[in-house]
Scaffold this active site. Structure first.
Site, PDB file in Angstrom:
ATOM      1  N   HIS A  25       1.947   1.935  -3.459  1.00 59.14           N
ATOM      2  CA  HIS A  25       0.900   2.611  -4.230  1.00 59.14           C
ATOM      3  C   HIS A  25       0.993   4.121  -4.047  1.00 59.14           C
ATOM      4  O   HIS A  25       0.923   4.894  -5.009  1.00 59.14           O
ATOM      5  CB  HIS A  25      -0.489   2.148  -3.777  1.00 59.14           C
ATOM      6  CG  HIS A  25      -0.992   0.920  -4.466  1.00 59.14           C
ATOM      7  ND1 HIS A  25      -0.960   0.775  -5.836  1.00 59.14           N
ATOM      8  CD2 HIS A  25      -1.578  -0.207  -3.973  1.00 59.14           C
ATOM      9  CE1 HIS A  25      -1.489  -0.406  -6.158  1.00 59.14           C
ATOM     10  NE2 HIS A  25      -1.857  -1.015  -5.051  1.00 59.14           N
TER      11      HIS A  25
ATOM     12  N   GLU B  20       0.819  -1.212   0.000  1.00 60.35           N
ATOM     13  CA  GLU B  20       0.000   0.000   0.000  1.00 60.35           C
ATOM     14  C   GLU B  20       0.853   1.262   0.000  1.00 60.35           C
ATOM     15  O   GLU B  20       0.530   2.244  -0.680  1.00 60.35           O
ATOM     16  CB  GLU B  20      -0.946  -0.001   1.208  1.00 60.35           C
ATOM     17  CG  GLU B  20      -1.896  -1.188   1.270  1.00 60.35           C
ATOM     18  CD  GLU B  20      -2.717  -1.374   0.004  1.00 60.35           C
ATOM     19  OE1 GLU B  20      -2.941  -0.382  -0.724  1.00 60.35           O
ATOM     20  OE2 GLU B  20      -3.127  -2.514  -0.278  1.00 60.35           O
TER      21      GLU B  20
END
Length: 293
Positions: A148, A145
């Site tokens: 990202h 994450e």
């Protein structure tokens, strides 16, 4: 994507509302006053298309909290919350981004990251993820994450969405104009008729759904990048491989809102539905990680 995601739903809603309002204000009559003015139509399409995408981006973090019921950890109250915040901070420092907000929401194993800017992002994990995975595996998911966020995936997604929106708005009006003039034979100099407006509205929805396949392709591509980014942050791919393998053996996360799944880590479909999936099959992601190292 998993689809329809909240980002796309908000984007489509903004585009449709803007189209209706501008039509009521007579903008369509101006575009077709002397035949279809393609230059002005393109400018109009750019404004409407990118406005929808940008508004969706700016609303993404707040809408994520609302749709998942995520609780932001302002002050850790348990050892798990303290470990979670410390791990996100450590990974964010390695990735060279500011500390994101960290949140936990009730649900089956999954996680997501969102936000308009790298340095004011949100990383959220489900209670199911914390309860069913080891800390080593959770750390790999958090690395995914954070990757990202560091890759600027939300901004890139917005730019791609803005471009496809532009073509959706443009083509919908070209088709609407052609049907209004040739099929319905409306040659009223006062502007397009009801057939034009209905056709444009329907085409925007249909073209918007088809265009989502392009956005879904990028979303699948960014998952491979985020997997590789996690491996780089952690110094090896094995943790991410283990985390993906564990996710692949768990039940699909149904408690995460359907309209927000494209920002999560789990997912993947087969057949025609795969064209709209935000995530590649986990087996492909594991193979890509193993092939890269």
């Amino acid at each position: 994507m998993k689809r329809i995601v909240l980002f796309l739903a908000t984007n489509l809603a903004v585009v449709l509302v803007m189209s209706v309002v501008l039509s009521l204000l007579g903008v369509n009559r101006y575009l077709t006053a002397n035949g279809l003015n393609l230059g002005m139509l393109m400018m109009y399409s750019l404004v409407v298309g990118f406005t929808g995408a940008i508004i969706s981006l700016l609303m993404s973090k707040q809408m994520a909290k609302w749709s998942t019921g995520a609780h932001v950890i302002d002050a850790p109250s348990t050892s798990t919350e303290l470990w979670l915040v410390d791990t996100v901070k450590r990974l964010a420092d390695r990735a060279g981004i500011a500390m994101p907000e960290v949140a936990v929401y009730e649900g089956e194993p999954n996680a997501f990251a969102t936000g308009a800017f790298k340095n004011s992002a949100l990383v959220a994990v489900s209670t199911g993820l914390l309860q069913n995975m080891t800390r080593e595996e959770v750390e790999a998911v958090l690395g995914h994450e954070i990757a990202h966020v560091a890759n600027g995936d939300m901004v890139t997604l917005t730019l791609i969405q803005g471009v496809v929106n532009t073509f959706v708005v443009f083509l919908a009006r070209v088709v609407g104009y052609m049907i209004d003039r040739t099929v319905l034979r409306n040659n009223d100099d006062r502007g397009p008729g009801i057939g034009y407006m209905v056709t444009v509205f329907v085409c925007e929805i249909v073209f918007g759904i088809l265009a989502s396949m392009i956005v879904a392709w990028f979303s699948r591509y960014r998952e491979f990048r985020a997997d590789a980014g996690s491996a780089k942050l952690l110094g090896n791919p094995q943790q991410m491989v283990k985390a993906l393998a564990r996710l692949g053996g768990l039940e699909p996360p149904e408690s995460m809102p359907q309209n927000f799944k494209s920002f999560g880590i789990n997912g993947g479909r087969s057949g025609f539905a795969a064209l709209f999936s935000s995530h590649p099959p986990i087996e492909e992601r594991i193979a890509a990680l193993r092939g890269a190292y």
